[in-house]
Design an enzyme around this catalytic site. Structure first.
Site, PDB file in Angstrom:
ATOM      1  N   PRO A 236      65.081  23.790  -1.551  1.00  0.00           N
ATOM      2  CG  PRO A 236      65.021  23.725  -3.875  1.00  0.00           C
ATOM      3  CD  PRO A 236      64.680  22.949  -2.663  1.00  0.00           C
ATOM      4  N   GLY A 237      65.830  27.246  -1.117  1.00  0.00           N
ATOM      5  CA  GLY A 237      65.246  28.532  -0.744  1.00  0.00           C
ATOM      6  C   GLY A 237      64.827  28.639   0.693  1.00  0.00           C
ATOM      7  CB  THR A 238      64.406  26.281   3.449  1.00  0.00           C
ATOM      8  OG1 THR A 238      65.441  25.408   3.034  1.00  0.00           O
ATOM      9  CG2 THR A 238      63.087  25.759   2.935  1.00  0.00           C
TER      10      THR A 238
ATOM     11  CE  LYS B  47      69.441  23.609   1.428  1.00  0.00           C
ATOM     12  NZ  LYS B  47      68.199  24.165   0.886  1.00  0.00           N
TER      13      LYS B  47
ATOM     14  CD  GLU C 126      43.069  27.946 -16.186  1.00  0.00           C
ATOM     15  OE1 GLU C 126      43.098  27.600 -14.991  1.00  0.00           O
ATOM     16  OE2 GLU C 126      43.906  27.559 -17.017  1.00  0.00           O
TER      17      GLU C 126
ATOM     18  CG  ASP D  15      46.338  21.053 -15.979  1.00  0.00           C
ATOM     19  OD1 ASP D  15      46.941  21.848 -15.250  1.00  0.00           O
ATOM     20  OD2 ASP D  15      45.430  21.387 -16.764  1.00  0.00           O
TER      21      ASP D  15
HETATM   22  P1  ADP Z   1      69.003  27.681   0.270  1.00  0.00           P
HETATM   23  O1  ADP Z   1      70.477  27.721   0.441  1.00  0.00           O
HETATM   24  O2  ADP Z   1      68.311  26.880   1.339  1.00  0.00           O
HETATM   25  O3  ADP Z   1      68.557  27.294  -1.080  1.00  0.00           O
HETATM   26  P2  ADP Z   1      69.319  30.458   0.612  1.00  0.00           P
HETATM   27  O4  ADP Z   1      69.994  30.529   1.931  1.00  0.00           O
HETATM   28  O5  ADP Z   1      70.183  30.601  -0.566  1.00  0.00           O
HETATM   29  O6  ADP Z   1      68.461  29.150   0.495  1.00  0.00           O
HETATM   30  O7  ADP Z   1      68.169  31.555   0.606  1.00  0.00           O
HETATM   31  C1  ADP Z   1      68.096  32.517  -0.395  1.00  0.00           C
HETATM   32  C2  ADP Z   1      67.644  33.821   0.178  1.00  0.00           C
HETATM   33  O8  ADP Z   1      66.323  33.730   0.677  1.00  0.00           O
HETATM   34  C3  ADP Z   1      68.462  34.276   1.346  1.00  0.00           C
HETATM   35  O9  ADP Z   1      69.589  34.988   0.924  1.00  0.00           O
HETATM   36  C4  ADP Z   1      67.508  35.141   2.120  1.00  0.00           C
HETATM   37  O10 ADP Z   1      67.449  36.436   1.571  1.00  0.00           O
HETATM   38  C5  ADP Z   1      66.181  34.475   1.865  1.00  0.00           C
HETATM   39  N1  ADP Z   1      65.845  33.552   2.953  1.00  0.00           N
HETATM   40  C6  ADP Z   1      65.709  32.215   2.851  1.00  0.00           C
HETATM   41  N2  ADP Z   1      65.356  31.682   4.030  1.00  0.00           N
HETATM   42  C7  ADP Z   1      65.297  32.694   4.911  1.00  0.00           C
HETATM   43  C8  ADP Z   1      65.000  32.765   6.306  1.00  0.00           C
HETATM   44  N3  ADP Z   1      64.694  31.678   7.021  1.00  0.00           N
HETATM   45  N4  ADP Z   1      65.022  33.980   6.884  1.00  0.00           N
HETATM   46  C9  ADP Z   1      65.325  35.080   6.168  1.00  0.00           C
HETATM   47  N5  ADP Z   1      65.601  35.072   4.870  1.00  0.00           N
HETATM   48  C10 ADP Z   1      65.591  33.901   4.221  1.00  0.00           C
HETATM   49 ZN    ZN Z   2      45.020  23.365 -16.610  1.00  0.00          ZN
END
Ligand code: ADP
Ligand code: ZN
Ligand code: MG
Length: 638
Positions: free
Chosen positions: A240-242, A244, A461, A536
């Protein structure tokens, strides 16, 4: 993290997808003539009508009087006329009389003659000159009201039906008498700024793969002339967050074609069959404006391998929806110009039927960006943020290994928020590093901790940190804090100097030892165990399970996958019980060894542990250099 890209509002509640770059939505379907006001009006009319009808009823609602009262009135000669049917008598008085129960007066009345009454009623009536007829004195219901009454339920039904037909106008595919759809308008593009490859960075190899799709969408004729067939679908797989979703949108933006996007889970409803019909509708819409892109997010929610034990219920619906998608994709002749993109976090759990040729026959892996990629992503997300000249994005990129595009976007935004809060004209390096702290460690929590507990947290810690410093090859310790953050009472942050792609057994053991360090320190110093080590232990368990069950790091289990990579898959079905027993046994062995190791190391380095804990108590937060100095350890060279 919700995508910051504005998503056009949905124009209808029953289409779970959003679209952009598509022809403007047909003029809002008028569900009711005049909208809601019309509905209220209709309700009012129905209400009045009902009242009217009821008032006709009420006309026949003369007071019922006792037979005794009636006899009295006959005897007094006060009865004008009566109508009788069987023993029921209806009549009218000459002069108004008070009701026996005192509730007003009456002239019209009904009464019931008891069967045993032998009062020679007929004789009495003729004697008093009462008109006796066989037709009702009061016409109970007029012909009109009778008609209305018998029609009312039908009218109501028709009105209801019309309402429903209008609401479902779209879903019925225009089959309803009133569900007419506006004919598709020519595609209007360039309205508003669309996402393009300029907004995506750090995943160039994926962009490369997808640029072919863009090319096809831009001039399908060229491909058609060659007899080349486009892949029906491309599957984007990655954490997630890459980016797509971003990529899919960028492909559409680059090609300048309409983009329809929906999350697979949004198709699924409680009612079996709804999902499939929505899929059909989505593909129909897309074909109308082809070339176009359909994007199905989180396709693993419906595209899991069948019988993969994805929980109870909703199975049929899930399967039907998936089948509909497959059917639609099979129906592509390859020249329509509709390309389906789908995204998933876990390509490994997908039904093989999805990845057959002609369907999602291309899988593109989207991975978290490397250092250069992170820098490029940071540049994109600071495009509209005024940056202080001293800000070094390359340095930020270096300290954020493993962070995804979404996390970096969030980081940039947090820094901008901080700068606003601090009343600065531009974002400085300090804002960025404070934002990074917040993103990595969680927000600070104002919490007054008793001194004793603070001390214990400091040791906890310090235990993590010291073991991280002592273990050769472990990720360097970047920051230690005993300021409560998020759900944690304290945090020790270690990140690698460079991106890591594969891990050695030695490194993983070091990670386990480090993670157990907090608990071990409390054990060594206070000889007690607290609840503070829950996270942990989770981490430790995951590492140990991976080592034994998936990465072949245990002689006894051997070099095989004993445990599925997918945490949600049913565990017991993947290996023989004896193997799973062995996995369990080996996990315990590794963790026990590591725990003993941790306790031994901490006992041996007790002075350094104490020094680190004291430094933490005094400063609350220690940065990398200060932490190594307090422990008296030289930081390994980069
Ligand atoms: P996924 O669908 O893989 O979970 P998203 O496309 O929803 O990820 O990414 C969320 C946001 O993060 C995007 O709207 C963008 O702002 C930022 N983001 C993620 N990957 C990139 C990337 N490779 N380049 C630029 N911005 C990115
Ligand atoms: Zn700890
Ligand atoms: Mg997404």
């Amino acid at each position: 993290m919700p995508s910051p890209t504005p998503v056009p509002p949905r124009d209808r509640a029953d289409t779970p997808w959003r679209s952009e770059g598509a022809p403007p939505a047909p003029p809002p379907k008028r569900r009711m003539p005049g909208g809601w006001r019309g509905l209220v009006l209709a309700a009012l009319v129905v209400f009045l009508l009902t009242n009217l009808v009821l008032s006709f009823f009420n006309e026949g609602d003369e007071p019922t009087v006792s037979y005794t009262e009636f006899s009295k009135q006959v005897a007094n000669g006060n009865v004008e006329k009566i109508y009788s049917k069987g023993d029921a008598i209806q009549g009218e008085l000459k002069n108004e009389q008070p009701l026996p129960d005192g509730k007003g007066d009456y002239t019209k009345f009904v009464t019931q003659r008891p069967a045993f009454a032998d009062d020679q009623l007929w004789a009495n009536l003729t004697a008093k000159g009462v008109t006796v007829t066989a037709s009702p004195v009061v016409v109970q219901r007029s012909f009109l009201s009778n008609l209305l009454l018998s029609l009312a339920p039908m009218v109501l039904l028709v009105v209801l039906w019309l309402l429903i037909a209008r609401r479902m106008g779209g879903a019925m595919g225009g089959a309803g008498p009133l569900g007419r759809k506006a004919p598709p308008k020519p595609v209007e593009l360039e309205g508003g700024k669309r996402t393009t490859f300029d907004d995506v960075a750090g995943i160039d190899e994926v962009e490369e793969e997808l640029s072919e799709v863009v090319d096809f969408l831009k001039n399908p004729q060229a491909y058609r002339r060659m007899g080349a067939r486009m892949p029906g679908g491309v599957l984007l797989a990655g954490p997630p967050g890459t980016g797509k979703t971003l990529l899919a949108r960028a492909v559409a933006g680059e090609a300048g074609v309409p983009f329809f996007s929906a999350s697979a889970s949004e198709f699924i409803e409680m009612i079996v069959g709804v999902g499939a019909s929505r899929v059909r509708e989505l593909f129909t819409e897309a074909r109308k404006v082809a070339p176009a892109i359909i994007f199905i997010d989180e396709i693993d929610t419906i595209g899991r391998a069948r019988g993969g034990g994805s929980g109870l219920g909703g199975h049929d619906e899930r399967e039907q929806t998936l089948n509909q998608i497959l059917t639609e994709m099979d129906g592509f002749s390859g020249s329509e110009g509709v390309v389906v993109l789908a995204a998933t976090n876990r390509a490994s759990v997908l039904d093989p039927a999805l990845t057959r040729p002609g369907r999602f026959d291309r899988t593109v892996a989207v991975s978290p960006p490397d250092r250069a990629g992170r820098e490029a992503i940071l540049r994109i997300h600071t495009r509209d943020i005024p940056l202080d000249p001293g800000v070094d994005l390359a340095q930020v990129a270096r300290t954020t290994p493993g962070m995804t595009g979404a996390e970096l976007a969030n980081l940039a935004n947090e820094a901008a928020l901080l700068a606003v809060k601090r009343g600065q004209p531009a974002v400085t390096g300090a804002d960025l590093s404070d934002a990074l702290e917040k993103v990595q460690l969680g927000a600070k929590r104002p919490l007054v901790m008793p001194e004793e507990e603070r001390r214990r947290t400091a040791y906890h810690e310090s235990g993590h940190a010291l073991l991280g410093m002592l273990h050769p090859g472990a990720d360097p310790v970047r920051k230690i804090t005993i300021v409560p953050r998020g759900r944690a009472l304290g945090v020790t942050l270690s990140t690698p100097d460079a991106d890591r792609y594969a891990y050695t057994e030695e490194y993983l053991r070091g990670r386990i030892i480090g993670a157990l360090g907090g608990m071990a320190a409390e054990h060594v110093v206070y000889n007690l165990i607290t609840t503070g080590a829950e996270n942990d232990l989770e981490q430790v368990t995951n590492l140990a399970r991976g080592m034994v069950g998936r990465w072949g790091m245990s002689e006894r289990v051997g070099r095989l996958t004993a445990i599925p990579a997918d945490a949600e898959a049913p565990y017991g079905l993947t290996a023989a019980p004896a193997t799973l027993d062995a996995v369990d046994h080996e996990m315990r062995r590794i963790v026990d060894e590591c725990y003993e190791n941790a306790c031994r190391l901490l006992r041996e380095h007790r002075q350094q542990l104490d020094a680190l804990a004291e430094a933490l108590l005094a400063n609350e937060t220690l940065e990398e250099d200060a932490a190594y100095a307090a422990a008296g350890i030289t930081r390994p060279a980069k």
